[in-house]
Design a protein around this motif. Structure first.
Motif, short mmCIF file in Angstrom:
data_model
loop_
_atom_site.label_atom_id
_atom_site.label_comp_id
_atom_site.label_asym_id
_atom_site.label_seq_id
_atom_site.Cartn_x
_atom_site.Cartn_y
_atom_site.Cartn_z
N LEU A 1 0.82 -1.21 0.00
CA LEU A 1 0.00 0.00 0.00
C LEU A 1 0.85 1.26 0.00
N GLY A 2 2.06 1.15 0.54
CA GLY A 2 2.95 2.30 0.55
C GLY A 2 3.26 2.81 -0.85
N SER A 3 3.38 1.86 -1.80
CA SER A 3 3.60 2.26 -3.20
C SER A 3 2.41 3.06 -3.71
N PHE A 4 1.21 2.60 -3.38
CA PHE A 4 0.00 3.30 -3.82
C PHE A 4 -0.11 4.66 -3.14
N ILE A 5 0.23 4.71 -1.85
CA ILE A 5 0.19 5.98 -1.12
C ILE A 5 1.13 6.99 -1.77
N GLY A 6 2.35 6.54 -2.09
CA GLY A 6 3.30 7.43 -2.74
C GLY A 6 2.81 7.91 -4.08
N LEU A 7 2.19 7.01 -4.84
CA LEU A 7 1.67 7.36 -6.16
C LEU A 7 0.54 8.39 -6.05
N LEU B 1 8.56 -2.31 -9.94
CA LEU B 1 7.59 -1.77 -8.99
C LEU B 1 7.55 -2.53 -7.67
N ILE B 2 8.51 -3.40 -7.44
CA ILE B 2 8.55 -4.15 -6.18
C ILE B 2 8.94 -3.18 -5.06
N PRO B 3 8.10 -3.03 -4.04
CA PRO B 3 8.36 -2.04 -3.00
C PRO B 3 9.75 -2.18 -2.39
N VAL B 4 10.45 -1.10 -2.28
CA VAL B 4 11.78 -0.97 -1.68
C VAL B 4 12.84 -1.77 -2.45
N VAL B 5 12.55 -3.04 -2.73
CA VAL B 5 13.53 -3.93 -3.36
C VAL B 5 14.00 -3.36 -4.71
N PRO C 1 10.53 4.77 -1.62
CA PRO C 1 10.86 3.70 -0.67
C PRO C 1 10.71 4.11 0.78
N LEU C 2 10.93 5.38 1.08
CA LEU C 2 10.74 5.85 2.46
C LEU C 2 9.26 5.80 2.85
N ILE C 3 8.39 6.19 1.90
CA ILE C 3 6.95 6.10 2.17
C ILE C 3 6.53 4.64 2.34
N ALA D 1 7.60 3.51 5.68
CA ALA D 1 6.75 4.12 6.70
C ALA D 1 5.42 3.39 6.79
N ALA D 2 4.84 3.04 5.63
CA ALA D 2 3.57 2.31 5.62
C ALA D 2 3.74 0.92 6.23
N ALA D 3 4.87 0.27 5.97
CA ALA D 3 5.16 -1.03 6.60
C ALA D 3 5.28 -0.86 8.11
N GLY D 4 5.94 0.23 8.52
CA GLY D 4 6.07 0.49 9.95
C GLY D 4 4.74 0.73 10.63
#
Length: 248
Positions: free
Chosen positions: A14-20, A50-54, A75-77, A80-83
């Protein structure tokens, strides 16, 4: 611990979507159907980009097609979403539904915080859903609190609207953005009217901390400087929801 790890993994996605969304929404771009493209050259990104962070780590922070340096923002977002998911799962250990509700709150707050921090803008399309999910969470998890949450929505909006109106009358300029009262009202949907003072206090302390940090770093500080107050309010909502109103 299993729930916490699952929510952390979901948070990465979801962090990827949030950033987008945080990037496209202020530009008026489509956030659902438009394919992801490289910010530098416009090339369409492939699924493995598009693999998050990786993907960012493997590509060493550079675009796959043109080699342009990529900002660590996304990747920071994602982290953060993972956190947020991990925090929610650990806080509600053994309670999957409250953990999920808390994670949903945190992910919404993260999106709102990023949009406001980057654009000084709190769109209704983000604050109204926050209020709705808060009332739904109350109805599902603690229906006896629903009345206080509804009062919190109204009280939060009216209180901060009055503060902004009085500031404008006294100082003859706008002191609060138009979206701040809506965000404070949405906060009431999650923490109830009794939690609103804590949200405001936490948010004010967060803003003051930023100002003091700038002073400590010897960066210029002016009374006319704009601060993303909505971003600070999101921190207040999160802490009040997790740990309860101060003094109670």
């Amino acid at each position: 611990m299993t729930v916490a790890l699952l929510l952390a993994g979901l948070g990465l996605i979801l962090g990827s979507f949030i950033g987008l969304v945080a990037d496209r929404l202020p530009k008026g771009e489509d956030v659902v159907l438009a394919p992801s493209r490289c910010d530098a050259c416009g090339a369409r990104l492939k699924p493995w980009n598009l693999i998050p962070v990786v993907s960012w780590v493997v590509q060493r922070g550079r675009a796959a097609d043109c080699g342009a340096r990529l900002s660590p923002r996304l990747p920071l977002i994602e982290l953060a979403a993972a956190g947020v998911g991990l925090w929610a799962g650990l806080h509600h250990a053994g309670e999957p539904w409250p953990a999920l509700a808390t994670a949903v709150l945190g992910w919404q707050l993260l999106l709102i915080a990023v949009v406001d921090a980057e654009n000084f803008w709190l769109p209704d399309i983000l604050t109204w859903p926050l209020a709705i999910t808060g009332l739904v969470a109350a109805w599902l998890l603690a229906p006896e609190t629903l009345g206080g949450r509804v009062i919190g929505v109204a009280a939060g909006f009216v209180l901060l609207w009055l503060v902004g109106w009085l500031y404008a009358v006294v100082r003859r300029r706008q002191g609060l953005g138009g979206g701040d009262p809506f965000l404070f009202g949405a906060a009431g949907a999650w923490v109830g009217w009794i939690g609103l003072p804590s949200v405001l206090l936490y948010g004010s302390l967060a803003g003051l901390s930023l100002v003091l940090a700038r002073v400590a770093l010897r960066r210029p500080v002016d009374m006319a400087d704009r601060l993303p107050f909505g971003t600070f309010l999101t921190a207040g909502v999160w802490l009040t929801w997790l740990y309860g109103p101060l003094g109670l």
